[in-house]
Design a protein around this motif. Structure first.
Motif, PDB file in Angstrom:
ATOM      1  N   TRP A  30       0.844  -1.210   0.000  1.00 43.05           N
ATOM      2  CA  TRP A  30       0.000   0.000   0.000  1.00 43.05           C
ATOM      3  C   TRP A  30       0.881   1.264   0.000  1.00 43.05           C
ATOM      4  O   TRP A  30       0.653   2.182  -0.784  1.00 43.05           O
ATOM      5  N   ALA A  31       1.905   1.275   0.869  1.00 44.29           N
ATOM      6  CA  ALA A  31       2.759   2.471   0.979  1.00 44.29           C
ATOM      7  C   ALA A  31       3.500   2.731  -0.335  1.00 44.29           C
ATOM      8  O   ALA A  31       3.747   3.883  -0.717  1.00 44.29           O
ATOM      9  N   GLU A  32       3.831   1.658  -1.035  1.00 43.61           N
ATOM     10  CA  GLU A  32       4.610   1.797  -2.263  1.00 43.61           C
ATOM     11  C   GLU A  32       3.871   2.596  -3.343  1.00 43.61           C
ATOM     12  O   GLU A  32       4.505   3.243  -4.182  1.00 43.61           O
ATOM     13  N   ILE A  33       2.556   2.559  -3.295  1.00 46.21           N
ATOM     14  CA  ILE A  33       1.817   3.323  -4.324  1.00 46.21           C
ATOM     15  C   ILE A  33       1.355   4.693  -3.818  1.00 46.21           C
ATOM     16  O   ILE A  33       0.643   5.411  -4.522  1.00 46.21           O
ATOM     17  N   GLN A  34       1.765   5.061  -2.593  1.00 49.45           N
ATOM     18  CA  GLN A  34       1.483   6.410  -2.100  1.00 49.45           C
ATOM     19  C   GLN A  34       2.651   7.307  -2.492  1.00 49.45           C
ATOM     20  O   GLN A  34       3.802   6.862  -2.484  1.00 49.45           O
ATOM     21  N   PRO A  35       2.354   8.581  -2.790  1.00 49.27           N
ATOM     22  CA  PRO A  35       3.470   9.457  -3.148  1.00 49.27           C
ATOM     23  C   PRO A  35       4.360   9.778  -1.947  1.00 49.27           C
ATOM     24  O   PRO A  35       3.857   9.990  -0.838  1.00 49.27           O
ATOM     25  N   GLY A  36       5.673   9.771  -2.156  1.00 45.43           N
ATOM     26  CA  GLY A  36       6.624  10.287  -1.168  1.00 45.43           C
ATOM     27  C   GLY A  36       6.867   9.421   0.048  1.00 45.43           C
ATOM     28  O   GLY A  36       7.361   9.907   1.063  1.00 45.43           O
ATOM     29  N   LEU A  37       6.516   8.146  -0.013  1.00 43.00           N
ATOM     30  CA  LEU A  37       6.732   7.286   1.162  1.00 43.00           C
ATOM     31  C   LEU A  37       7.767   6.196   0.877  1.00 43.00           C
ATOM     32  O   LEU A  37       7.626   5.058   1.330  1.00 43.00           O
ATOM     33  N   LYS A 141       5.404  10.868  16.532  1.00 40.01           N
ATOM     34  CA  LYS A 141       5.821  11.838  15.504  1.00 40.01           C
ATOM     35  C   LYS A 141       4.687  12.099  14.526  1.00 40.01           C
ATOM     36  O   LYS A 141       4.399  13.241  14.178  1.00 40.01           O
ATOM     37  N   LEU A 142       4.042  11.032  14.098  1.00 42.03           N
ATOM     38  CA  LEU A 142       2.959  11.193  13.111  1.00 42.03           C
ATOM     39  C   LEU A 142       1.789  11.981  13.685  1.00 42.03           C
ATOM     40  O   LEU A 142       1.128  12.732  12.972  1.00 42.03           O
ATOM     41  N   GLU A 143       1.563  11.820  14.962  1.00 45.29           N
ATOM     42  CA  GLU A 143       0.475  12.575  15.588  1.00 45.29           C
ATOM     43  C   GLU A 143       0.791  14.072  15.562  1.00 45.29           C
ATOM     44  O   GLU A 143      -0.071  14.903  15.264  1.00 45.29           O
ATOM     45  N   LEU A 144       2.050  14.414  15.844  1.00 44.58           N
ATOM     46  CA  LEU A 144       2.470  15.814  15.806  1.00 44.58           C
ATOM     47  C   LEU A 144       2.345  16.387  14.400  1.00 44.58           C
ATOM     48  O   LEU A 144       1.939  17.530  14.198  1.00 44.58           O
ATOM     49  N   ASP A 147      -1.563  16.446   9.135  1.00 47.46           N
ATOM     50  CA  ASP A 147      -1.652  16.435   7.662  1.00 47.46           C
ATOM     51  C   ASP A 147      -0.560  17.266   6.994  1.00 47.46           C
ATOM     52  O   ASP A 147      -0.580  17.451   5.780  1.00 47.46           O
ATOM     53  N   ASP A 148       0.352  17.788   7.791  1.00 50.85           N
ATOM     54  CA  ASP A 148       1.358  18.695   7.248  1.00 50.85           C
ATOM     55  C   ASP A 148       2.289  17.968   6.263  1.00 50.85           C
ATOM     56  O   ASP A 148       3.009  17.033   6.636  1.00 50.85           O
ATOM     57  N   LYS A 149       2.244  18.416   5.003  1.00 50.69           N
ATOM     58  CA  LYS A 149       2.975  17.699   3.944  1.00 50.69           C
ATOM     59  C   LYS A 149       4.485  17.740   4.148  1.00 50.69           C
ATOM     60  O   LYS A 149       5.187  16.745   3.934  1.00 50.69           O
ATOM     61  N   SER A 150       4.992  18.909   4.576  1.00 49.73           N
ATOM     62  CA  SER A 150       6.451  18.971   4.734  1.00 49.73           C
ATOM     63  C   SER A 150       6.874  18.120   5.940  1.00 49.73           C
ATOM     64  O   SER A 150       7.951  17.533   5.949  1.00 49.73           O
ATOM     65  N   GLY A 151       5.988  18.037   6.933  1.00 48.90           N
ATOM     66  CA  GLY A 151       6.267  17.163   8.087  1.00 48.90           C
ATOM     67  C   GLY A 151       6.341  15.710   7.650  1.00 48.90           C
ATOM     68  O   GLY A 151       7.219  14.962   8.084  1.00 48.90           O
ATOM     69  N   ASP A 156       9.349  10.741   6.438  1.00 49.88           N
ATOM     70  CA  ASP A 156       9.855   9.697   5.533  1.00 49.88           C
ATOM     71  C   ASP A 156      11.382   9.724   5.499  1.00 49.88           C
ATOM     72  O   ASP A 156      12.035   8.683   5.468  1.00 49.88           O
ATOM     73  N   ARG A 157      11.938  10.924   5.532  1.00 52.32           N
ATOM     74  CA  ARG A 157      13.402  11.034   5.518  1.00 52.32           C
ATOM     75  C   ARG A 157      14.013  10.444   6.799  1.00 52.32           C
ATOM     76  O   ARG A 157      15.022   9.765   6.761  1.00 52.32           O
ATOM     77  N   ASP A 158      13.346  10.699   7.923  1.00 55.23           N
ATOM     78  CA  ASP A 158      13.787  10.134   9.214  1.00 55.23           C
ATOM     79  C   ASP A 158      13.792   8.613   9.203  1.00 55.23           C
ATOM     80  O   ASP A 158      14.648   7.975   9.821  1.00 55.23           O
TER      81      ASP A 158
END
Ligand code: OFO
Length: 169
Positions: A30-37, A141-144, A147-151, A156-158
């Motif tokens: 599922w994650a593989e077809i989401q953008p940026g993950l 982290k995800l809760e913080l 929906d913030d895209k840059s977050g 994902d980088r982390d």
């Protein structure tokens, strides 16, 4: 030699580890077809492989101790998630359930005075502490981020560091 009770309980754990591997494999797909993950995707694929390794470890142990490891049928896991937050929440809940199951196995091994199995299970006990801790950090982290895209980009980088450090084994 494993008692029948211990063997049956360990075989149930074989199923749980196999099912975990399947659940995380579905999360990865599922994650593989989401953008940026990209790194999250890699994390789920790796996690799935690690659960398979946990299953194999149990299979070898059961067979080496005079039992018979049963390769189980698996249920269809959830295929999609409304958001990455939902996926990681499901992952944490799943790991809590696995920890309970491992603790139950430890109880049985003590009841059966099966100290070899008790010793073998300690690896899983430590593993679960790590996995739960990692899953909690990711959920916080995800809760913080919400929906913030840059977050989410930074999240994902982390996860790349988690992958490189070999977390979630
Ligand atoms: Fe993540 O569960 Fe195996 O042990």
């Amino acid at each position: 030699m494993l008692s029948k009770k211990m063997q049956d309980a360990l075989n149930k754990q074989v199923l749980i580890e196999a099912q975990s591997s399947q659940v995380y494999l579905a999360m990865a797909s599922w994650a593989e077809i989401q953008p940026g993950l990209d790194n999250v995707t890699e994390f789920f694929y790796r996690h799935s492989d690690e659960e398979r390794m946990h299953m194999l470890k149990l299979i070898h142990f059961i067979n080496e101790r005079g039992g018979f490891a049963v390769v189980p049928a698996l249920a269809q896991p959830a295929l999609t998630y409304p958001s990455i937050q939902h996926a990681f929440k499901a992952l944490l809940e799943h790991e809590i359930h696995v920890s309970e199951s491992i603790n139950n196995l430890v109880d049985i091994s003590l009841g059966e005075k099966d100290y070899a199995t008790h010793n073998f299970l300690q690896w899983y006990v430590s593993e679960q502490i790590e996995e739960e801790a990692l899953a909690r950090v990711m959920n916080d982290k995800l809760e913080l981020i919400g929906d913030d895209k840059s977050g989410l980009y930074l999240f994902d980088r982390d996860v790349l560091n988690v992958n490189v450090a070999g977390g979630g084994q």
